[in-house]
Design a protein around this motif. Structure first.
Motif, short mmCIF file in Angstrom:
data_model
loop_
_atom_site.label_atom_id
_atom_site.label_comp_id
_atom_site.label_asym_id
_atom_site.label_seq_id
_atom_site.Cartn_x
_atom_site.Cartn_y
_atom_site.Cartn_z
N SER A 78 0.82 -1.21 0.00
CA SER A 78 0.00 0.00 0.00
C SER A 78 0.86 1.26 0.00
O SER A 78 0.61 2.20 -0.76
N THR A 79 1.89 1.28 0.83
CA THR A 79 2.77 2.45 0.91
C THR A 79 3.47 2.72 -0.41
O THR A 79 3.50 3.86 -0.89
N PHE A 80 4.02 1.68 -1.02
CA PHE A 80 4.71 1.88 -2.29
C PHE A 80 3.73 2.24 -3.41
O PHE A 80 4.05 3.06 -4.27
N SER A 81 2.55 1.66 -3.39
CA SER A 81 1.55 2.00 -4.42
C SER A 81 1.15 3.46 -4.31
O SER A 81 1.03 4.17 -5.30
N ASP A 82 0.93 3.91 -3.07
CA ASP A 82 0.57 5.32 -2.86
C ASP A 82 1.70 6.24 -3.29
O ASP A 82 1.46 7.27 -3.93
N ALA A 83 2.93 5.89 -2.94
CA ALA A 83 4.08 6.73 -3.34
C ALA A 83 4.25 6.76 -4.85
O ALA A 83 4.52 7.81 -5.44
N ASP A 84 4.06 5.61 -5.48
CA ASP A 84 4.18 5.52 -6.94
C ASP A 84 3.11 6.39 -7.61
O ASP A 84 3.39 7.12 -8.58
N ALA A 86 1.66 9.00 -6.32
CA ALA A 86 2.00 10.41 -6.07
C ALA A 86 3.10 10.87 -7.02
O ALA A 86 3.04 11.99 -7.55
N LEU A 87 4.09 10.02 -7.24
CA LEU A 87 5.16 10.38 -8.17
C LEU A 87 4.63 10.51 -9.60
O LEU A 87 5.04 11.40 -10.35
#
Length: 91
Positions: A78-84, A86-87
């Protein structure tokens, strides 16, 4: 730019294996529910009950830790998906 790939299915599989192991570390109090008639001595029965109480606490801590560790991979995805996401919006 580096590319980071997260295998969500693999992380979910790891999380599943960890969390399904929790019941195997739970303590079964019936294994040590000794009374004086079983042991022949009140002191022995008391020692068994005290040891069982301590073992149950240890098993509960272990189970709680496994639950936290088992939930961690899902949070990573979830954290990486959200960061991706956002990027991607930033560019």
């Amino acid at each position: 730019m580096s590319v980071l790939r997260i295998d969500a299915a693999l992380l979910d599989d790891v999380a599943s294996k960890i969390t399904t192991s929790i019941p195997s570390v739970r303590f079964a109090p019936e294994l040590t529910s000794a009374d004086d008639s079983h042991t022949g001595a009140a002191e022995v029965s008391t020692a068994i009950r005290e040891a069982a109480t301590m073992q149950k606490l240890r098993a509960d801590v272990t189970a709680d830790a496994l639950l936290a560790v088992g939930n961690s991979p899902r949070g990573v995805v979830s954290t990486f998906s959200d960061a991706d996401a956002a990027l991607a919006r930033a560019f």
